[in-house]
Structure formats: C-alpha cells, structure tokens
Design a protein around this motif. Structure first.
Motif, PDB file in Angstrom:
ATOM      1  N   GLY A 246       6.647  33.811  12.168  1.00  0.00           N
ATOM      2  CA  GLY A 246       6.029  32.299  12.413  1.00  0.00           C
ATOM      3  C   GLY A 246       6.096  32.411  14.538  1.00  0.00           C
ATOM      4  N   GLN A 247       5.490  30.982  14.503  1.00  0.00           N
ATOM      5  CA  GLN A 247       5.501  31.172  16.607  1.00  0.00           C
ATOM      6  C   GLN A 247       6.770  30.353  17.155  1.00  0.00           C
ATOM      7  N   GLY A 248       8.087  30.324  16.153  1.00  0.00           N
ATOM      8  CA  GLY A 248       9.440  30.151  16.795  1.00  0.00           C
ATOM      9  C   GLY A 248       9.624  28.539  16.897  1.00  0.00           C
ATOM     10  N   THR A 249      10.757  28.286  17.426  1.00  0.00           N
ATOM     11  CA  THR A 249      11.133  26.767  17.559  1.00  0.00           C
ATOM     12  C   THR A 249      12.639  26.226  17.960  1.00  0.00           C
ATOM     13  N   GLN A 250      12.151  26.146  19.127  1.00  0.00           N
ATOM     14  CA  GLN A 250      13.450  25.840  20.069  1.00  0.00           C
ATOM     15  C   GLN A 250      14.678  24.944  19.115  1.00  0.00           C
ATOM     16  N   VAL A 251      16.017  26.061  19.593  1.00  0.00           N
ATOM     17  CA  VAL A 251      16.990  25.802  18.875  1.00  0.00           C
ATOM     18  C   VAL A 251      17.785  25.036  20.582  1.00  0.00           C
ATOM     19  N   THR A 252      18.450  23.839  21.342  1.00  0.00           N
ATOM     20  CA  THR A 252      19.003  23.626  22.305  1.00  0.00           C
ATOM     21  C   THR A 252      20.410  23.097  22.085  1.00  0.00           C
ATOM     22  N   VAL A 253      21.715  24.223  22.096  1.00  0.00           N
ATOM     23  CA  VAL A 253      22.654  23.381  21.334  1.00  0.00           C
ATOM     24  C   VAL A 253      23.971  23.116  22.955  1.00  0.00           C
ATOM     25  N   SER A 254      23.888  21.206  23.331  1.00  0.00           N
ATOM     26  CA  SER A 254      24.181  21.601  24.509  1.00  0.00           C
ATOM     27  C   SER A 254      24.650  19.593  24.886  1.00  0.00           C
ATOM     28  N   SER A 255      25.583  19.848  25.759  1.00  0.00           N
ATOM     29  CA  SER A 255      25.967  18.525  25.229  1.00  0.00           C
ATOM     30  C   SER A 255      25.521  17.907  26.822  1.00  0.00           C
TER      31      SER A 255
ATOM     32  N   ALA B 241       9.066  28.593  -5.860  1.00  0.00           N
ATOM     33  CA  ALA B 241       8.000  27.527  -5.668  1.00  0.00           C
ATOM     34  C   ALA B 241       7.324  27.072  -4.997  1.00  0.00           C
ATOM     35  N   LYS B 242       7.380  26.647  -3.649  1.00  0.00           N
ATOM     36  CA  LYS B 242       7.422  25.966  -2.559  1.00  0.00           C
ATOM     37  C   LYS B 242       6.740  26.607  -0.986  1.00  0.00           C
ATOM     38  N   ASN B 243       6.802  28.467  -1.757  1.00  0.00           N
ATOM     39  CA  ASN B 243       7.258  29.147  -0.285  1.00  0.00           C
ATOM     40  C   ASN B 243       7.833  28.716   0.494  1.00  0.00           C
ATOM     41  N   MET B 244       9.106  28.411   0.229  1.00  0.00           N
ATOM     42  CA  MET B 244       9.674  27.358   1.662  1.00  0.00           C
ATOM     43  C   MET B 244      10.876  28.374   1.396  1.00  0.00           C
ATOM     44  N   VAL B 245      11.877  28.446   2.997  1.00  0.00           N
ATOM     45  CA  VAL B 245      12.847  29.125   3.722  1.00  0.00           C
ATOM     46  C   VAL B 245      13.783  28.140   4.524  1.00  0.00           C
ATOM     47  N   TYR B 246      15.060  27.664   4.105  1.00  0.00           N
ATOM     48  CA  TYR B 246      15.523  26.842   5.189  1.00  0.00           C
ATOM     49  C   TYR B 246      16.279  27.496   5.495  1.00  0.00           C
ATOM     50  N   LEU B 247      16.995  27.090   6.819  1.00  0.00           N
ATOM     51  CA  LEU B 247      18.084  27.641   7.438  1.00  0.00           C
ATOM     52  C   LEU B 247      19.009  26.389   8.144  1.00  0.00           C
ATOM     53  N   GLN B 248      19.742  26.403   6.955  1.00  0.00           N
ATOM     54  CA  GLN B 248      20.889  25.204   7.602  1.00  0.00           C
ATOM     55  C   GLN B 248      22.314  25.730   8.073  1.00  0.00           C
ATOM     56  N   MET B 249      22.014  24.828   9.568  1.00  0.00           N
ATOM     57  CA  MET B 249      22.727  25.215  10.707  1.00  0.00           C
ATOM     58  C   MET B 249      24.425  24.107  11.057  1.00  0.00           C
ATOM     59  N   ASN B 250      25.111  24.874  11.101  1.00  0.00           N
ATOM     60  CA  ASN B 250      26.207  23.753  11.162  1.00  0.00           C
ATOM     61  C   ASN B 250      26.938  24.190  12.007  1.00  0.00           C
TER      62      ASN B 250
ATOM     63  N   GLN C 213      23.745  18.319  19.894  1.00  0.00           N
ATOM     64  CA  GLN C 213      25.325  18.678  20.251  1.00  0.00           C
ATOM     65  C   GLN C 213      26.333  19.180  19.262  1.00  0.00           C
ATOM     66  N   PRO C 214      27.122  20.410  20.760  1.00  0.00           N
ATOM     67  CA  PRO C 214      28.124  20.784  20.226  1.00  0.00           C
ATOM     68  C   PRO C 214      29.187  20.500  19.071  1.00  0.00           C
ATOM     69  N   GLY C 215      28.794  21.599  17.522  1.00  0.00           N
ATOM     70  CA  GLY C 215      29.820  20.980  16.380  1.00  0.00           C
ATOM     71  C   GLY C 215      28.441  20.208  15.435  1.00  0.00           C
ATOM     72  N   GLY C 216      26.526  19.811  15.462  1.00  0.00           N
ATOM     73  CA  GLY C 216      26.002  19.169  15.460  1.00  0.00           C
ATOM     74  C   GLY C 216      25.574  20.276  14.508  1.00  0.00           C
ATOM     75  N   SER C 217      24.359  19.922  13.491  1.00  0.00           N
ATOM     76  CA  SER C 217      23.557  20.038  12.423  1.00  0.00           C
ATOM     77  C   SER C 217      22.893  20.568  12.546  1.00  0.00           C
ATOM     78  N   LEU C 218      21.583  21.465  12.684  1.00  0.00           N
ATOM     79  CA  LEU C 218      20.120  21.274  12.135  1.00  0.00           C
ATOM     80  C   LEU C 218      19.937  21.827  11.362  1.00  0.00           C
ATOM     81  N   ARG C 219      18.512  21.606  10.214  1.00  0.00           N
ATOM     82  CA  ARG C 219      18.045  21.871   9.392  1.00  0.00           C
ATOM     83  C   ARG C 219      16.333  22.911   9.193  1.00  0.00           C
TER      84      ARG C 219
END
Length: 115
Positions: free
Chosen positions: A106-115, A74-83, A13-19
């Motif tokens: 990468g292959q892509g991942t869908q992010v959908t922000v909707s109420s 060390a883990k070959n990881m990258v993160y995106l924290q989205m608030n 939802q709008p205002g929410g978070s995902l990583r």
C-alpha cells in the motif's frame, strides 16, 4: 492486479489507540499472508504483524500484547488495532499482501504518537 489502500493513521497521545485498515482489491481467497510493516525515515522497514488467510498471526516482540492484527476474508480487509501507543511507534505504516508468489504494498499511512 491487486491494489491495497490503507486508512486510519493520525496523531495520538502516548497511551492512546488507533486502528489501521487495509482494503485489498481483487480476489485473494484464503491463500495469502497480509501484514503491517512500519518505517521511520532513514531506517529499514520493519515487520509489525502478519496474518494468514487461515488466521495464523505473528507479531514483532516490540508490539506483542499491545497490537492486534485481524482479517475479514469476506471483505478482503485487514486491521491493526494499536493500543498503548508509545512515541517509538511513530512511523509510516504499510500494508503488504503476499499472494501467489508476489508482494503488493500500500501507499502507507502516518502514525504519530506525541503529547
């Protein structure tokens, strides 16, 4: 050969978070730039944020103050924290690695922000 696998997308939802997470296979050491890009159908892919192996970050103006990119060498990881997600953040998010003159996606991942 380097491969990237993203995870963490979804509906929020709008205002929410995902990583979002991006795992890179292979040995990339510290001499890389990794980043997140996003694309809406019918529009050009755009930069969201990047990080170097030494921790230097860069953000698109539209996400500054809301998104944070981080890496774990060390883990070959990258993160995106989205608030504070907004409907206009809805897109397919792609992880990109630039290493030794080559780009990998990468292959892509869908992010959908909707109420």
């Amino acid at each position: 050969q380097v491969q990237l696998v993203e995870s963490g997308g979804g509906l929020v939802q709008p205002g929410g978070s995902l990583r979002l997470s991006c795992a890179a296979s292979g040995s990339i050491f510290r001499i890389y730039v990794m980043g997140w890009y996003r694309q809406v159908l019918g529009k050009q892919r755009e930069l969201v944020a990047t990080i170097t192996g030494t921790g230097i970050t860069n953000y698109a103006d539209s996400v500054k103050g809301r998104f944070t990119i981080s890496g774990d060498n060390a883990k070959n990881m990258v993160y995106l924290q989205m608030n504070g997600l907004k409907p206009e953040d809805t897109a397919v998010y792609y992880c990109k690695l630039s290493f030794l003159g080559k780009d990998y996606w990468g292959q892509g991942t869908q992010v959908t922000v909707s109420s």
